[in-house]
Write a protein that holds these residues in place. Structure first.
Motif, PDB file in Angstrom:
ATOM      1  N   LYS A  10      17.363  38.622 -12.207  1.00  0.00           N
ATOM      2  CA  LYS A  10      17.706  40.038 -12.190  1.00  0.00           C
ATOM      3  C   LYS A  10      18.112  40.462 -10.785  1.00  0.00           C
ATOM      4  CE  LYS A  10      16.476  40.144 -16.449  1.00  0.00           C
ATOM      5  NZ  LYS A  10      17.460  39.832 -17.429  1.00  0.00           N
ATOM      6  N   SER A  12      16.891  42.580  -8.934  1.00  0.00           N
ATOM      7  CA  SER A  12      15.794  42.854  -8.022  1.00  0.00           C
ATOM      8  C   SER A  12      15.399  41.621  -7.236  1.00  0.00           C
ATOM      9  CB  SER A  12      14.572  43.356  -8.810  1.00  0.00           C
ATOM     10  OG  SER A  12      14.084  42.336  -9.644  1.00  0.00           O
ATOM     11  N   TYR A  14      13.222  39.478  -8.112  1.00  0.00           N
ATOM     12  CA  TYR A  14      11.774  39.344  -8.215  1.00  0.00           C
ATOM     13  C   TYR A  14      11.373  37.971  -8.734  1.00  0.00           C
ATOM     14  CZ  TYR A  14       7.172  39.687 -10.274  1.00  0.00           C
ATOM     15  OH  TYR A  14       5.878  39.449 -10.636  1.00  0.00           O
ATOM     16  N   HIS A  47      16.335  44.830 -15.893  1.00  0.00           N
ATOM     17  CA  HIS A  47      16.078  44.921 -14.460  1.00  0.00           C
ATOM     18  C   HIS A  47      15.102  43.855 -13.958  1.00  0.00           C
ATOM     19  CE1 HIS A  47      18.016  48.933 -14.345  1.00  0.00           C
ATOM     20  NE2 HIS A  47      17.513  49.042 -15.560  1.00  0.00           N
ATOM     21  N   PHE A  48      14.270  43.322 -14.853  1.00  0.00           N
ATOM     22  CA  PHE A  48      13.262  42.348 -14.446  1.00  0.00           C
ATOM     23  C   PHE A  48      13.212  41.217 -15.484  1.00  0.00           C
ATOM     24  CE2 PHE A  48      11.873  46.651 -13.367  1.00  0.00           C
ATOM     25  CZ  PHE A  48      11.759  46.565 -11.990  1.00  0.00           C
ATOM     26  N   CYS A 114       8.193  34.729 -15.175  1.00  0.00           N
ATOM     27  CA  CYS A 114       8.515  36.008 -15.806  1.00  0.00           C
ATOM     28  C   CYS A 114       7.329  36.952 -15.664  1.00  0.00           C
ATOM     29  CB  CYS A 114       8.866  35.814 -17.280  1.00  0.00           C
ATOM     30  SG  CYS A 114      10.440  34.988 -17.558  1.00  0.00           S
ATOM     31  N   LYS A 388       9.161  48.456  -9.556  1.00  0.00           N
ATOM     32  CA  LYS A 388       9.602  47.857  -8.288  1.00  0.00           C
ATOM     33  C   LYS A 388       8.585  48.114  -7.185  1.00  0.00           C
ATOM     34  CE  LYS A 388      14.645  47.786  -8.872  1.00  0.00           C
ATOM     35  NZ  LYS A 388      15.946  48.358  -8.420  1.00  0.00           N
ATOM     36  N   LEU A 391       5.546  45.922  -7.743  1.00  0.00           N
ATOM     37  CA  LEU A 391       5.762  44.510  -7.427  1.00  0.00           C
ATOM     38  C   LEU A 391       5.867  44.274  -5.925  1.00  0.00           C
ATOM     39  CD1 LEU A 391       8.374  43.607 -10.203  1.00  0.00           C
ATOM     40  CD2 LEU A 391       5.915  43.145 -10.196  1.00  0.00           C
TER      41      LEU A 391
END
Length: 466
Positions: A10, A12, A14, A47-48, A114, A388, A391
C-alpha cells in the motif's frame, strides 16, 4: 474508490512486523448493527494490507446470510475474511471459542505482513480476545462479558445442569459467602450466581475481592491488553440508526429473509443456542406455528409457504395469518433497535468505566442518504488517519498519558448500588450507570410525574456496598 489487492504494497509503506518488539498491533472496528463497520473495514484495505476477522456472534455461523447481513463474496473486494460463516449452525460458539480461534488467526495474519482488523458488534467477543484477565485459563468459568453485562443479555448462557449441581449454585449461598458480590446482581440471575460461585471454587478468592483487585489493573490499563489496539467506533445517532434498521429489515424481507427463516424453522426448537439465537428467527415462531395448524401442506410442501409469505405480508386482508406475519416483521425491527441500544451502551461503558481509548467516527449523515463522497470524506479518510497515527506511534509513547487516565479510572465508583424508586426500585450499579439512567427520558418523565403528585419526595437512594 479504487481498491488494490490486500497482498499488494500500500501507499503507506506499512510493514506490520517492522523493527518492533512490542505487542502486536490490531485494529478493532466496533459499532452498532447497521452502522457500516464491514464497509469501512473493506475500504481500509485500499490503504493498508489488511485481513478481516469477523467478531459477530451470528455471522460466524453457516447459513442465514441475509438475516445476519454477511458481506457477500462479490462485495468483499478480494479482502480475506476469517470466521465468517465457518461454524456449524447447531453448535454453541462461545466467547472462549472465539478467543481460541482468533488468536492463531492474528498470528498467521501477522506472519503474512498484514494487519489484523477485527470487525463486529459482539463486544464481549472483542473483550474476550484483547483482555488478558478474561483470557486467563483460571478465569474460564466467567462469561466473557460478565463485568459489563446487563440483565438484557444478548446471549444468555443456557447450559443444562443436573438438579444436584443446580442446588450448589444458589443466591443464598453466594450471599452468605460474599454479600458484596451478591449485592451487585439480581437474586434470580442464575447465570451470574453460578459464575461467581464457580470462580470462588476454582480460585479460592471472593469474587468481590477479585473485582476490586484485578479489574482496574487488567481492564483499565492499555498496556495490560493482549494486543496494542486501535479501537474505532462507527457511530451514529439513534434516530438515524432506527430508521436505517427499519429500512434494512424491509430490504431483507424482499431479498430472502422469509426463505431463510422457513429453511431453519423447526417446531419447538431451542432458540437459545447456535444460529437460532439470531434476531429474525424466533420472531416468526407464532406465525409459522399458526400456518402449521391451519395448513396440512406445510410439512410436505415448504416451498408453498415461502411463496405465500410475501403474498400474505402484502395482502390487504386482516386475518390471523396476515396479522401474525406483520407482527413478526415489526418484532424483528424492534428487537434489532433494542440490540443497537445495548451495543451503544456497552461501548460507552468500555470507554467510560474501563478507559478504552475509542475513536468515534460519525456516520449519521451517510445513513441519512448523503452522497457516496460523504462516506469517503467523513468516514474513510478520518479512519485512515487514525490508523496511520496508531501504526506510527510506538506503544511507549502512549504510556505517560495512560498513567493519568488509569489513576482517574481506579477512583471511579463501580460498586455503589443505586435504587431508583421512581422506576419501580430498579437497581443500578456504579455512578456512571446511575448517571446514564438518571438522564434518560423515561426516568425523568416518571420522576417528574411522581414529584408533582407528591408520591415521591426523594427519587433515589443508594447503598454503599464497598
Amino acid at each position: 474508490m479504487e481498491t488494490t489487492s490486500p497482498t499488494e504494497e500500500k501507499s503507506s509503506g506499512y510493514n506490520p512486523n517492522s523493527g518492533s518488539n512490542s505487542k502486536p498491533k490490531i485494529v478493532v472496528i466496533m459499532g452498532a448493527s447497521g452502522s457500516g463497520k464491514s464497509k469501512l473495514a473493506i475500504d481500509l484495505a485500499s490503504h493498508f494490507p489488511i485481513e478481516i476477522i469477523s467478531a459477530d456472534s451470528m455471522q460466524v455461523y453457516q447459513g442465514l446470510d441475509v438475516l445476519t447481513n454477511k458481506v457477500p463474496f462479490d462485495e468483499q473486494r478480494g479482502v480475506p475474511h476469517h470466521l465468517l460463516g465457518t461454524i456449524s449452525p447447531n453448535v454453541e460458539f462461545t466467547a472462549k471459542d472465539f478467543r481460541d480461534s482468533a488468536i492463531p488467526l492474528i498470528d498467521e495474519i501477522w506472519s503474512r505482513n498484514c494487519l489484523p482488523v477485527l470487525v463486529g458488534g459482539t463486544n464481549y467477543y472483542i473483550q474476550a480476545l484483547v483482555s488478558r484477565f478474561l483470557l486467563d485459563d483460571h478465569a474460564e468459568p466467567l462469561e466473557a462479558n460478565y463485568l459489563m453485562d446487563d440483565h438484557d443479555n444478548e446471549r444468555p448462557d443456557n447450559e443444562l445442569e443436573s438438579p444436584e449441581e443446580d442446588c450448589l449454585y444458589t443466591y443464598s449461598r453466594l450471599k452468605e459467602l460474599d454479600p458484596v458480590a451478591a449485592n451487585r446482581i439480581h437474586p434470580n440471575d442464575q447465570r451470574k450466581i453460578k459464575q461467581y460461585l464457580t470462580l470462588y471454587s476454582h480460585l479460592g478468592v471472593l469474587p468481590s475481592k477479585l473485582f476490586q483487585g484485578n479489574t482496574m489493573q487488567n481492564w483499565g490499563q492499555a498496556d495490560s491488553l493482549r494486543y496494542d489496539c486501535c479501537f474505532i467506533c462507527v457511530d451514529a445517532s439513534l434516530p438515524a440508526l432506527d430508521l436505517y434498521v427499519n429500512q434494512r429489515v424491509d430490504v431483507m424481507v424482499s431479498t430472502g429473509l422469509f426463505e431463510e427463516v422457513c429453511d431453519i424453522y423447526k417446531s419447538n426448537a431451542d432458540y437459545t443456542r447456535g444460529l437460532r439465537q439470531a434476531i429474525g428467527v424466533r420472531e416468526f415462531e407464532d406465525f409459522l406455528n399458526c400456518w402449521n395448524s391451519q395448513s396440512q401442506e406445510l410439512p410436505a410442501c415448504p416451498v408453498l409457504l415461502k411463496e405465500n409469505m410475501h403474498h400474505i405480508l402484502n395482502s390487504s386482508d386482516e386475518d390471523q395469518l396476515t396479522l401474525k406475519l406483520r407482527d413478526a416483521v415489526e418484532k424483528v425491527k424492534l428487537n434489532t433497535r433494542r440490540l443497537v441500544r445495548r451495543q451503544k451502551r456497552r461501548i460507552s461503558r468500555l470507554q467510560m468505566l474501563f478507559g478504552w481509548n475509542i475513536h468515534f467516527v460519525d456516520v449519521t449523515s451517510c445513513l441519512q442518504g448523503a452522497s457516496d463522497n460523504s462516506w469517503s470524506v467523513n468516514v474513510v479518510e478520518p479512519s485512515v488517519n487514525i490508523v496511520k497515527s496508531f501504526l506510527d506511534t510506538p506503544a511507549s509513547a502512549k504510556a505517560t498519558k495512560r498513567d493519568v487516565e488509569d489513576t482517574k479510572l481506579a477512583e471511579r465508583d463501580l460498586w455503589t448500588q443505586y435504587i431508583c424508586e421512581a422506576c419501580g426500585n430498579r437497581e443500578l450499579r456504579g455512578a456512571h450507570e446511575w448517571e446514564q439512567h438518571r438522564q434518560g427520558r423515561s426516568h425523568r418523565k416518571r420522576a417528574s410525574r411522581l414529584r408533582k403528585s407528591g408520591i415521591l419526595s426523594g427519587v433515589t437512594k443508594n447503598t454503599s456496598v464497598d
